[in-house]
Enzyme design. Structure first.
Site, PDB file in Angstrom:
ATOM      1  N   LEU A 406       0.735  -1.261   0.068  1.00 35.90           N
ATOM      2  CA  LEU A 406      -0.097   0.096  -0.158  1.00 35.90           C
ATOM      3  C   LEU A 406       0.741   1.284  -0.142  1.00 35.90           C
ATOM      4  CD1 LEU A 406      -3.012  -1.071   2.441  1.00 35.90           C
ATOM      5  CD2 LEU A 406      -2.968  -0.615   0.001  1.00 35.90           C
ATOM      6  N   GLY A 407       1.906   1.159   0.685  1.00 34.74           N
ATOM      7  CA  GLY A 407       2.920   2.447   0.508  1.00 34.74           C
ATOM      8  C   GLY A 407       4.008   2.070   1.384  1.00 34.74           C
ATOM      9  N   LYS A 408       4.938   2.954   1.189  1.00 36.86           N
ATOM     10  CA  LYS A 408       6.246   2.952   2.014  1.00 36.86           C
ATOM     11  C   LYS A 408       6.578   4.264   2.593  1.00 36.86           C
ATOM     12  CE  LYS A 408       8.247  -0.374  -1.473  1.00 36.86           C
ATOM     13  NZ  LYS A 408       9.385  -0.679  -2.304  1.00 36.86           N
ATOM     14  N   GLY A 412       8.947   2.126   7.545  1.00 29.72           N
ATOM     15  CA  GLY A 412       8.406   0.735   7.013  1.00 29.72           C
ATOM     16  C   GLY A 412       7.459   0.637   6.153  1.00 29.72           C
ATOM     17  N   ASP A 528       1.130  13.536  15.980  1.00 29.54           N
ATOM     18  CA  ASP A 528       1.433  13.552  14.441  1.00 29.54           C
ATOM     19  C   ASP A 528       0.224  13.377  13.584  1.00 29.54           C
ATOM     20  OD1 ASP A 528       2.868  13.687  12.181  1.00 29.54           O
ATOM     21  OD2 ASP A 528       3.225  11.495  12.129  1.00 29.54           O
TER      22      ASP A 528
END
Length: 710
Positions: A406-408, A412, A528
């Site tokens: 899905l994503g980096k 991680g 965040d």
């Protein structure tokens, strides 16, 4: 004539219905038509009236293209349609443990992007088509427990990415293809047992340095000698050569040493250690005897001459004494172990216990309290640890599942993982190596697992080993808020959110923050919060994610960003997180924008404050109302969104200049938008003391009219 007209009408109606499905749906319906029995109704929602097959049972899509067909253990009976080969984006096929029969159509292998083909536990027959060599990306091929026959095609060695090859319990014959070991060097699992493979064992199997577990060549017709090159396999690998026609001495090198006789039984022609039947050359040099060979003059006589050796009775007495001594030492060791190590019964004051996974045997891992910092050395093979009583999967199921990146990010990779039963999860891999503070990690992650709120992403389980750390969450299907506001990069068209949906999201995020700030076991600070960390569920309900992720990444040895490290408690206690499959490919999550969601005092403060989250929430409200990014181009300079809003207020610009143009259709809700705008500016005040609490913010939002059905 009437019967013919009825038949024609029926077919025309069917054609009209089928034509509403895209080409991939038509291909899958062809597969459905090849199924003669579906006792559990698994394919009942494969409807011809759907535009795409993406909502059908067992089907997973990526950008409206079919990437996975997974229908295991559903008692399906029928044959495998060649139409599956027309699914150009097909990556995973899992039909294991059904009642399918017939051969594999060669057209199936036109889906050249196929990564896994799992068909074990059916009644397939015939040969493995030569076209299997077209699958350059094939990683897993499991045809075990079927009735395949013939030789393995030589083209199989072209599948150089193959990691798992399972052919157990079929009727394969002949030799293994030439250069089998030299080409398939990435193999991690190899099971050829219970077939009729013949010929010699290829010497190039010694090249398979990535093999793990058991290399099973048992119950075949392999002949000749055991190649010494098998000793080059990893020493932890167990090589099962039982029940073949192998002959000659067993090589005594590398992985073949100290394996015990059970790995070689059923081969009458084998000789040498560890078997009892010695090779002929050994028999001459070392005649069988129950006692060690002793020279006739040992020990020498007292007078220096050649005295008599030990009598047989003396030797027997020595051996018996040795055996008794070993037994006594063993009993003492067992007694000491039972006193020191009482793991498996939970924790006690003298030490800690760690229980391995539910489906594995319990292993006692003991250590003193002062050794707890090195616990990870003892839990290298830790199993999946569930944090929820409803977790019904284990590590093996997770590792065998279909996975899509899905994503980096710097913390991680996030995967979308589809289990065999259709359950979808989000798995974040925190990376390898680094600091090995397992107890600290365990404390953090288990506290996070206790968080339960409809607007906070749920952590379901985790996995820890020296080389791998995984966090397993509920999958949230509709991406993140950043993409919903601005669209995804590279996609020009997107559907803007209505005011009704935006207000629903605003209230949901506020509820989630109130829970974290006031109602959770500890009063947390997210630290965040930004649109890319707000995920959207099936009904566009918001779920706060990435809570405390930097803290866990730091413990696990990752490299979190500065702002991620601030995901801690308001009080000086241990920090926590919640995370999921956020679409990190949105521009709002770029490092260049991340800092604009943080309160001005963050870089100066030492103690985290919930006021940080309130500022970030205000920024999110402004972004949702204006449709603008956190950084705005004003003439030749740039200005952050808060200062731009202040400038608009000072210049008394009309509301239409401020609101997102996509909200024009909701002009009748302008008063509500202005009310939310005032709340946003209060939250984004530069002075922490002037910002309201999240409880007051939620109360103010709740006083607005409840959104109608969105």
């Amino acid at each position: 004539m009437l019967a013919f007209l009825a038949f024609l009408l029926f077919n025309l109606l069917n054609f009209g219905v089928v034509s509403s499905v895209n080409e991939e749906g038509v291909a899958l319906l062809s597969f459905k038509n090849s199924i003669t029995l579906d006792p559990e109704g698994t394919l009942s929602n494969w409807n011809t009236s759907d535009e795409t097959p993406c909502s059908w049972n067992g089907i997973t899509c990526n950008e409206q293209r079919v990437v996975s067909l997974s229908i295991p253990k559903k008692k399906l009976s029928g044959f495998l349609s060649s139409s599956l080969g027309s699914l150009s984006e097909l990556r995973h096929v899992n039909l294991r443990s059904n009642r399918l029969f017939g051969g594999l159509p060669s057209d199936l292998f036109k889906a050249e992007g196929l990564q896994s083909l799992v068909l074990y536990g059916n009644s397939f027959s015939g040969v493995l088509p030569f076209e299997v060599g077209n699958l350059d990306y094939l990683i897993t091929l499991d045809l075990s427990e079927n009735f395949f026959n013939g030789s393995l095609p030589s083209s199989l060695v072209k599948c150089k990415r193959l990691r798992n090859l399972g052919l157990r319990q079929n009727n394969f014959i002949g030799s293994l293809p030439s250069e089998f070991g030299k080409n398939l060097v990435l193999l991690e699992k190899l099971d050829l047992s219970h077939n009729s493979f013949s010929g010699s064992i290829p010497g190039d199997l010694g090249y398979l340095s990535n093999l793990q577990g058991t290399v099973d060549l048992s119950y075949n017709k392999f002949n000749g000698s055991i190649p010494a090159s098998l000793g080059n396999l990893p020493e932890k690998v167990y090589i099962d050569l039982t029940y073949n026609n192998l002959r000659g001495p067993i090589p005594q090198n590398g992985a073949l040493v100290n394996r015990g006789p059970t790995a070689f039984i059923g081969n009458p022609g084998l000789c040498g250690p560890p078997l009892k039947n010695l090779c002929s050359s050994d028999s001459e040099a070392n005649p069988p005897s129950s006692f060690p060979n002793l020279p006739s003059n040992y020990p020498p006589g007292k007078n220096g001459g050649g005295g008599r050796g030990l009598t047989k009775a003396s030797i027997v007495a020595i051996i018996v004494g040795d055996v008794v001594g070993i037994c006594v030492i063993g009993l003492l060791f067992s007694y000491c172990y039972s006193k020191i190590c009482r793991c498996g019964k939970g924790k006690d004051e003298s030490g800690y216990g760690f229980e391995k996974g539910r489906k594995r045997s319990k292993e006692c891992l003991c250590f003193r309290k002062d050794e707890s910092e090195t616990l990870s050395e003892n839990v290298e093979h830790c199993d999946l640890v569930p944090l929820d009583e409803h977790v019904a999967f284990d590590l093996d199921e997770l590792l065998k599942a279909s996975a899509f990146v899905l994503g980096k990010s710097g913390i991680g990779i996030v995967y979308k993982v589809v289990l065999e039963d259709g359950v979808i999860l989000a798995v974040r891999r925190l990376g390898e190596g680094g600091s090995q503070r397992f107890k600290e990690f365990q404390t953090e992650v288990e506290a996070i697992g206790k968080l339960r709120h409809p607007n906070v992403v749920t952590l379901r389980a985790y996995y820890w080993s020296v080389d791998e750390k995984l966090l397993i969450y509920d999958f949230v299907p509709n991406g993140n808020l950043a993409a919903a506001i601005h669209g995804k990069p590279g996609l020009v068209a997107f559907t803007p959110l209505s005011w009704c949906v935006r207000l629903k999201i605003m209230k949901g995020v506020a509820k989630g923050l109130v829970y974290l700030h006031e109602c959770s076991p500890k009063k947390y600070v997210h630290g965040d919060l930004k649109p890319s960390n707000v995920l959207l569920g099936h009904e566009m309900e918001p779920k706060i994610s990435d809570f405390g992720l930097g803290r866990l990444a730091n413990i696990a040895g990752g490299s979190p960003t500065l702002q991620s490290n601030r995901m801690v408690y308001e009080k000086p206690q241990r920090g926590q997180q919640s995370s999921s499959a956020s679409d990190v490919a949105t521009f709002a999550s770029k490092a260049s924008f991340g800092s604009y969601y943080q309160a001005p005092e963050v870089m100066k403060a030492v103690k985290p404050s919930q006021k940080w989250d309130i500022y970030s929430y205000g920024m999110i409200l402004l972004e949702m109302i204006t449709g603008k990014t956190p950084l705005i181009q004003v003439g030749m300079s740039e200005m952050d969104l808060v200062h731009w809003m202040q400038l608009c207020i000072e210049e008394k610009r009309p509301v239409s200049d401020v609101l997102d143009p996509n909200l024009a259709q909701d002009a009748d809700k302008e008063e509500e938008m202005i009310a939310v705008l005032k709340i946003a500016m209060a939250c984004a005040s530069s002075s922490p003391e002037k910002r309201p609490s999240m409880r007051h913010v939620l109360d103010a939002l709740e006083r607005l009219p409840a959104p109608s059905e969105c």
